[in-house]
Design an enzyme around this catalytic site. Structure first.
Site, PDB file in Angstrom:
ATOM      1  N   ASP A  26       0.854  -1.202   0.000  1.00  0.00           N
ATOM      2  CA  ASP A  26       0.000   0.000   0.000  1.00  0.00           C
ATOM      3  C   ASP A  26       0.887   1.249   0.000  1.00  0.00           C
ATOM      4  OD1 ASP A  26      -0.767   0.348   3.581  1.00  0.00           O
ATOM      5  OD2 ASP A  26       1.015  -0.434   2.572  1.00  0.00           O
ATOM      6  N   ASP A  31       6.825   0.995   1.971  1.00  0.00           N
ATOM      7  CA  ASP A  31       6.610  -0.003   0.921  1.00  0.00           C
ATOM      8  C   ASP A  31       7.540   0.308  -0.257  1.00  0.00           C
ATOM      9  OD1 ASP A  31       3.903   0.839   2.240  1.00  0.00           O
ATOM     10  OD2 ASP A  31       3.537  -1.214   1.556  1.00  0.00           O
ATOM     11  N   ASN A  55      -2.540   2.507   3.446  1.00  0.00           N
ATOM     12  CA  ASN A  55      -2.045   3.856   3.744  1.00  0.00           C
ATOM     13  C   ASN A  55      -2.899   4.933   3.088  1.00  0.00           C
ATOM     14  OD1 ASN A  55       0.228   3.304   5.382  1.00  0.00           O
ATOM     15  ND2 ASN A  55       1.363   2.631   3.576  1.00  0.00           N
ATOM     16  N   THR A 139       3.137  -6.026   2.316  1.00  0.00           N
ATOM     17  CA  THR A 139       3.603  -4.963   3.212  1.00  0.00           C
ATOM     18  C   THR A 139       2.477  -3.975   3.526  1.00  0.00           C
ATOM     19  OG1 THR A 139       4.407  -3.736   1.280  1.00  0.00           O
ATOM     20  CG2 THR A 139       6.008  -5.105   2.465  1.00  0.00           C
ATOM     21  N   PHE A 180      -1.048  -1.093  12.329  1.00  0.00           N
ATOM     22  CA  PHE A 180      -1.942  -0.585  11.283  1.00  0.00           C
ATOM     23  C   PHE A 180      -2.368  -1.673  10.290  1.00  0.00           C
ATOM     24  CE2 PHE A 180      -3.825   2.619   8.646  1.00  0.00           C
ATOM     25  CZ  PHE A 180      -3.561   2.252   7.328  1.00  0.00           C
ATOM     26  N   ASN A 181      -1.429  -2.383   9.687  1.00  0.00           N
ATOM     27  CA  ASN A 181      -1.768  -3.330   8.616  1.00  0.00           C
ATOM     28  C   ASN A 181      -2.767  -4.382   9.090  1.00  0.00           C
ATOM     29  OD1 ASN A 181      -0.100  -2.099   6.775  1.00  0.00           O
ATOM     30  ND2 ASN A 181       1.625  -3.484   7.098  1.00  0.00           N
ATOM     31  N   HIS A 253       9.637   0.092   8.192  1.00  0.00           N
ATOM     32  CA  HIS A 253       8.981  -1.178   8.538  1.00  0.00           C
ATOM     33  C   HIS A 253       9.060  -2.215   7.400  1.00  0.00           C
ATOM     34  CE1 HIS A 253       7.026   0.891  11.952  1.00  0.00           C
ATOM     35  NE2 HIS A 253       6.675   1.846  11.113  1.00  0.00           N
ATOM     36  N   ASP A 254       8.563  -1.822   6.233  1.00  0.00           N
ATOM     37  CA  ASP A 254       8.316  -2.808   5.178  1.00  0.00           C
ATOM     38  C   ASP A 254       9.592  -3.416   4.612  1.00  0.00           C
ATOM     39  OD1 ASP A 254       5.517  -0.859   3.950  1.00  0.00           O
ATOM     40  OD2 ASP A 254       5.627  -2.409   5.498  1.00  0.00           O
TER      41      ASP A 254
HETATM   42  O1  RIB Z   1       2.426  -0.128  10.710  1.00  0.00           O
HETATM   43  C1  RIB Z   1       3.324   0.066   9.656  1.00  0.00           C
HETATM   44  C2  RIB Z   1       2.742  -0.436   8.376  1.00  0.00           C
HETATM   45  O2  RIB Z   1       1.573   0.310   8.051  1.00  0.00           O
HETATM   46  C3  RIB Z   1       3.676  -0.234   7.169  1.00  0.00           C
HETATM   47  O3  RIB Z   1       3.452  -1.257   6.245  1.00  0.00           O
HETATM   48  C4  RIB Z   1       3.232   1.084   6.603  1.00  0.00           C
HETATM   49  O4  RIB Z   1       3.500   1.197   5.204  1.00  0.00           O
HETATM   50  C5  RIB Z   1       1.753   0.987   6.818  1.00  0.00           C
HETATM   51  O5  RIB Z   1       1.208   0.216   5.775  1.00  0.00           O
HETATM   52 CA    CA Z   2       2.913  -0.676   3.962  1.00  0.00          CA
END
Ligand code: RIB
Ligand code: CA
Length: 324
Positions: A26, A31, A55, A139, A180-181, A253-254
């Site tokens: 996203d 990403d 996102n 991701t 979040f994801n 993160h990703d």
């Molecule tokens: O929590 C972080 C994740 O949420 C990452 O993948 C960021 O791109 C968002 O998608």
């Molecule tokens: Ca992401």
């Protein structure tokens, strides 16, 4: 030297036998940086890219995916994912990634339009056509991967491994309990974590240690090519939100979900039985890890917990240098 140990992730990508992978994301600044890393490595053979709503809206993440692919010269099919999570309304992270979902540096327009079929259909086509099982690298929210498993259960055996960014055993980042994801589509995450497919989980436990500091932004920018300049700009934008929360750097993160396939030696973690909370007033989207092994259930994920940050940043610097 961080030594990894897992009975779940028992392989890593190598140049001798490039790993066929599907990217599902996203974009999203992190990403995008994960895809910069993938595209720069001969250990991977990208079969396709699919966008997911997370996102930003599916329209914006798809447009961003097309722009990133044009920037990186990724000549593979792109398919648009579902417009919303399986059973819930979308949640977007515009406070983190901006109104476009990829605010900051100018990017080229997409070199081609998404294919006519859905993300799940494109994933299925790639799995069917692949001579060997494929690794999926989600991701973003797991909406598309869950859709693939629901619509094409017969293709599960063609999925070798899922190396995902998502979850947090110790804490959340969008609610106190949820990352979040997973929060965006907990029902999809439940389907994926209960699928029996081996999972490497780049959760917040490790990704919030994958910090790229402002001095690293300059190190990347000084590589001196267009991609290096764009990645430095993405990092600067992504850092603004995190700096306001007191982070000393940007948690990319990703890119950790990719690093796990490439350099498992710079990561450590543990095999865990992980359940997804799909209801609950305070804990919806939580990834509940059986740390004390009280469930009696076998581990379903290799949960990453630590990373050699310096080695991670070196990987990113080497990645942008590829585009010279
Ligand atoms: O929590 C972080 C994740 O949420 C990452 O993948 C960021 O791109 C968002 O998608
Ligand atoms: Ca992401």
């Amino acid at each position: 030297m961080i030594v990894r140990k897992s009975n779940i992730q028992t392989f890593h990508a190598s140049t001798e036998h490039p790993l066929p992978i599907i990217l599902d994301g996203d974009p999203g600044h992190d990403d995008a940086i994960a895809w910069v890393l993938v595209r720069s490595r001969p250990e991977f053979r990208i079969l396709c890219v699919t966008s997911v709503c997370g996102n930003q809206t599916i329209e914006k993440t798809t447009y961003n995916a097309g722009r990133i692919m044009a920037l990186l010269g990724m000549d593979v099919p792109l398919a648009m994912g579902l417009a919303k999570p399986l059973f819930r309304d979308p949640i977007i992270a515009d406070t983190v990634h901006g109104k476009t979902g990829l605010d900051g540096p100018e990017l080229p327009e997409p070199a081609c339009q998404p294919v006519a079929c859905s993300a799940a259909e494109l994933m299925a086509k790639c799995l069917e056509e692949s001579e060997e099982p494929v690794v999926i690298v989600p991701t973003g929210p797991l909406t598309n991967v869950a859709s693939l498993l629901l619509l094409y259960p017969e293709l599960k055996s063609k999925i070798r491994h899922i190396s995902l960014m998502g979850g947090g055993i110790a804490r959340g980042n969008w609610t106190p309990a949820a990352e979040f994801n997973i929060l965006v589509d907990p029902d999809a995450a439940k389907i994926v974590f209960e699928s029996g497919i081996p999972i490497t989980m780049a959760s917040l436990d490790v990704t919030e240690r994958a910090l790229v500091y402002p001095e690293d932004f300059e190190r990347i920018r000084c590589v001196g090519n267009q991609v290096a300049s764009v990645v430095a700009g993405w990092l600067e934008f992504f850092y603004h939100f995190h700096q306001s929360l007191g982070y000393p750097g940007a948690p990319v993160h990703d890119a950790v979900a990719v690093t796990a396939l490439l350099r498992p030696d710079i990561l450590s973690g543990r095999d865990l039985y992980v359940q997804i909370e799909t209801t609950g007033e305070f804990c919806r989207g939580a990834t509940v890890g059986d740390l004390n092994r009280v469930s009696g259930k076998p581990a379903n994920a290799y949960c990453l917990m630590d990373i050699n940050r310096d080695a991670f940043v070196d990987l990113l610097v080497d990645a942008v240098a590829y585009y010279g």
